[in-house]
Design a protein around this motif. Structure first.
Motif, short mmCIF file in Angstrom:
data_model
loop_
_atom_site.label_atom_id
_atom_site.label_comp_id
_atom_site.label_asym_id
_atom_site.label_seq_id
_atom_site.Cartn_x
_atom_site.Cartn_y
_atom_site.Cartn_z
N LYS A 89 1.68 2.92 -5.92
CA LYS A 89 1.04 4.26 -6.19
C LYS A 89 2.14 5.33 -5.94
CE LYS A 89 -2.93 2.45 -5.89
NZ LYS A 89 -3.81 2.35 -6.96
N ASN A 90 3.41 4.85 -6.27
CA ASN A 90 4.55 6.08 -6.29
C ASN A 90 4.98 6.36 -7.53
OD1 ASN A 90 5.80 6.57 -3.41
ND2 ASN A 90 4.95 4.52 -3.38
N GLN A 262 6.38 7.06 5.47
CA GLN A 262 6.84 8.23 4.81
C GLN A 262 8.36 7.58 4.38
OE1 GLN A 262 6.96 12.22 6.29
NE2 GLN A 262 7.84 13.02 4.38
N ASN A 267 6.91 9.04 -2.74
CA ASN A 267 5.95 10.16 -3.12
C ASN A 267 4.81 10.28 -2.26
OD1 ASN A 267 7.02 10.69 -5.67
ND2 ASN A 267 5.22 10.19 -6.82
N TYR A 268 5.19 10.05 -1.00
CA TYR A 268 4.39 10.48 0.30
C TYR A 268 3.72 11.97 0.19
CZ TYR A 268 2.68 10.27 5.15
OH TYR A 268 2.09 10.35 6.48
N GLY A 269 2.33 11.91 -0.01
CA GLY A 269 1.78 13.46 0.09
C GLY A 269 1.72 13.80 -1.39
N SER A 271 1.80 11.49 -4.72
CA SER A 271 0.95 10.54 -5.50
C SER A 271 0.15 9.48 -4.65
CB SER A 271 1.66 9.84 -6.60
OG SER A 271 2.75 9.35 -6.28
N TYR A 273 -1.40 9.22 -0.70
CA TYR A 273 -1.77 9.94 0.59
C TYR A 273 -1.38 9.33 1.91
CZ TYR A 273 -2.77 13.04 -3.57
OH TYR A 273 -2.72 13.67 -4.79
N ALA A 274 -1.34 10.00 2.81
CA ALA A 274 -1.13 9.83 4.33
C ALA A 274 -2.28 8.99 4.75
CB ALA A 274 -0.84 10.82 5.25
N ASP A 275 -3.53 9.34 4.56
CA ASP A 275 -4.61 8.97 5.19
C ASP A 275 -5.11 7.63 4.27
OD1 ASP A 275 -5.38 10.03 2.53
OD2 ASP A 275 -7.37 10.82 3.10
N TYR A 276 -4.68 7.47 3.12
CA TYR A 276 -4.96 6.09 2.50
C TYR A 276 -4.06 5.10 3.14
CZ TYR A 276 -4.28 2.45 -1.20
OH TYR A 276 -3.80 1.35 -1.75
#
Length: 546
Positions: A89-90, A262, A267-269, A271, A273-276
């Motif tokens: 997911k990055n 992180q 690509n944190y935040g 592509s 996301y933190a909640d995922y």
């Protein structure tokens, strides 16, 4: 990542020297970055909004290094391999597709051949499909480059360039300008990688672009490649044509702490996301069966891999290239030999020691390594043949004729060098060294058989670890010894005992084991009950006290 950045900055400084073979071309790097940023997104909300790709700083750094470094003599690209290890997911697919289109239609290569390779058709299309869709959505690009868009390939009829998928073990015959290897950790063999690499001989500036997450198979080719990248970044095995970086957490980090997410996900935040990530982390904490998958896919940890025992950054800080044998003629020396295999590498370490402010300081100077000719050129362990040949060309290896190491030659070398050294003992391993011990003893020196047991090695490993950390272990920077020290892992036993081991057969540790044998003997002599204090040992053995 820090080492990758340091390498780039150091090379920028070195490029000002005439002897350095490479230079960085910012305009060329910027051209490749701008090309990718003219391509459209193909997935998610950004694609729905018809937005163009906007590269993050870490992505620009990777693209700039991969494409911006060139050879001074002819301007062709420096790096032939680029390895990006990043979690899911990055933005891997978008980057891989952008690089593929770059190499297909924006690299000045007549008749370019670009292949998206994978173990399955579905995985190969993970790169080709977004690249094809980017072309479909970029009519100006298609017209300018003269691209013909087919169902399963892109072509430029004017010069015969082609971009298509390739599955499994490819047949010989391709002449790739670029191979995109996606999710390399899923490959069980290196057949595809090797075929692509050997097929690039007719290209001036080819590139294998590998983009992957970590996995479970540390016996596979991806982990071997990652080892090469790590050794290159650590400086133990330099490779001027290999670029790479690895996003993961650090040793000692708590994988259950949300703060580490992180660090591993660039690509944190953006592509991902933190909640995922936090929800995946909580699931893994609550369900042990999901922990390994979370660690590999989202923290980029090879779950079957073991960490190196010795800290290689501290080891590199202990390097002193000015150490010379002649400076230690009055210091006691252990000539330590590990000869456990006749057809494999044999190690001999000259380990001197001094007492400085009440502490033992160790000095490894001018180690020697031996290999049979057949192993150097025809050995079964393909992962190390190239570096063996490189070390031979650098006069770092002594090659024995034929299929076996010549133990008589090794014994003669020891006896010839002993004339100029103050030999205290010659520790040797119980499995192979006995064949030279008689010659050592007959010459008037003392050979000591070292049993390969935890009782012998655990104190030595802990002492060497402490000596490296405190700067008491000094070495001359020999790259073979550094490589071997970096390969040591520990087989931890009861009561926190340690024993030197290696993760894979080709990751040799013979030089490190030889050095540990010497440390074991020095510790034994220092703690000899017949010599109740350090002063009596110093007086008896002539140890230099500073």
């Amino acid at each position: 990542m820090k080492l990758a950045c340091e390498r780039h900055l150091n090379d920028l400084k070195n490029s000002k020297n005439k002897d350095f073979l490479y230079k960085f071309d910012p305009k060329l790097a910027e051209k490749k970055i701008k090309f990718i940023e003219l391509l459209p997104h193909t997935k998610g909300e950004w694609a729905m909004k018809r937005m163009l790709i906007s590269l993050e700083p870490w992505q620009k750094f990777g693209i700039a290094c991969t494409f911006g470094w060139v050879r001074k003599k002819d301007g062709y690209r420096r790096f032939r391999e680029s390895y990006w290890n990043i979690p899911r997911k990055n933005g891997k697919s978008a980057i891989a597709a952008g690089v593929a289109l770059n190499m297909f239609a924006n690299d000045g290569e007549f008749g370019s051949e670009v292949y998206a390779g994978a173990t399955t058709e579905k995985q190969a299309w993970e790169v080709f499909k977004p690249a094809r869709l980017m072309a479909v959505k970029s009519p100006d690009f298609v017209e300018a480059a003269g691209i013909q868009i087919n169902a399963g390939s892109l072509e430029i009829p004017n010069d015969g360039s082609i971009f298509e998928t390739i599955i499994g073990d490819p047949p010989d015959g391709q002449s790739p300008h670029c191979a995109i290897v996606d999710e390399f950790h899923e490959h069980q063999t290196s057949a595809m990688y090797d075929t692509m690499q050997t097929g690039m001989g007719a290209r001036r500036q080819p590139l294998i672009f590998t983009i992957t997450t970590s996995g479970f198979n540390i016996n596979g080719p991806c982990y071997d490649l990652q080892i090469r990248v790590q050794e290159m970044l650590e400086g133990t095995v330099p490779d001027d044509e290999l670029f790479g970086f690895i996003f993961t957490i650090d040793e000692g980090d708590d994988w259950t702490d949300p703060k580490v997410l992180q660090k591993a996900n660039p690509n944190y935040g953006v592509s991902v996301y933190a909640d995922y990530l936090e929800s995946q982390q909580r699931r893994a904490i609550q369900n042990a069966s999901k922990q390994n998958a979370f660690k590999t896919k989202h923290l980029n940890i090879w779950v079957s891999a073991k960490s190196a025992f010795f800290n290689m950054e501290q080891w590199n800080e202990c390097k002193d290239i000015n150490l010379k044998i002649e400076d230690f003629r009055n210091d006691p020396c252990m000539i330590c030999v590990d000869l456990s295999s006749k057809i494999d590498i044999a190690a001999r370490i000259n380990l001197f020691y001094r007492i400085i402010k009440g502490k033992i300081h160790y000095y490894s100077v001018a180690p020697r390594f031996y290999l049979p000719y057949d192993t150097v050129y025809n050995g079964e362990e393909k992962q190390v043949i190239e570096r063996y040949q490189k070390w031979l060309n650098q006069d770092l290896l002594t090659v024995c004729d034929g299929f076996e190491n010549d133990l008589n030659e090794i014994a003669e070398d020891i006896l010839n060098d002993a004339i100029e050294m103050k030999i205290q003992e010659v520790p040797y391993d119980e499995w192979g060294g006995f064949q030279i011990s008689k010659q050592i003893d007959d010459a008037g020196y003392t050979s000591i058989k070292i049993p390969k047991i935890t009782k012998t090695f655990s104190p030595a490993m802990k002492e060497m670890e402490a000596a490296i950390a405190s700067g008491r272990f000094h070495h001359d920077g020999n790259p073979i010894l550094s490589w071997m020290v970096g390969n040591v892992i520990s087989k931890t036993g009861k009561n926190d005992t340690e024993f030197p081991d290696k993760e894979k057969k080709f990751k040799k540790i013979d030089g490190a084991v030889a050095g540990l044998m010497g440390i074991s003997r020095i510790l034994t002599l220092m703690s000899n009950p017949e010599e109740d204090d350090l002063s009596s040992h110093i007086e008896k053995h002539g140890v230099r006290r500073l």
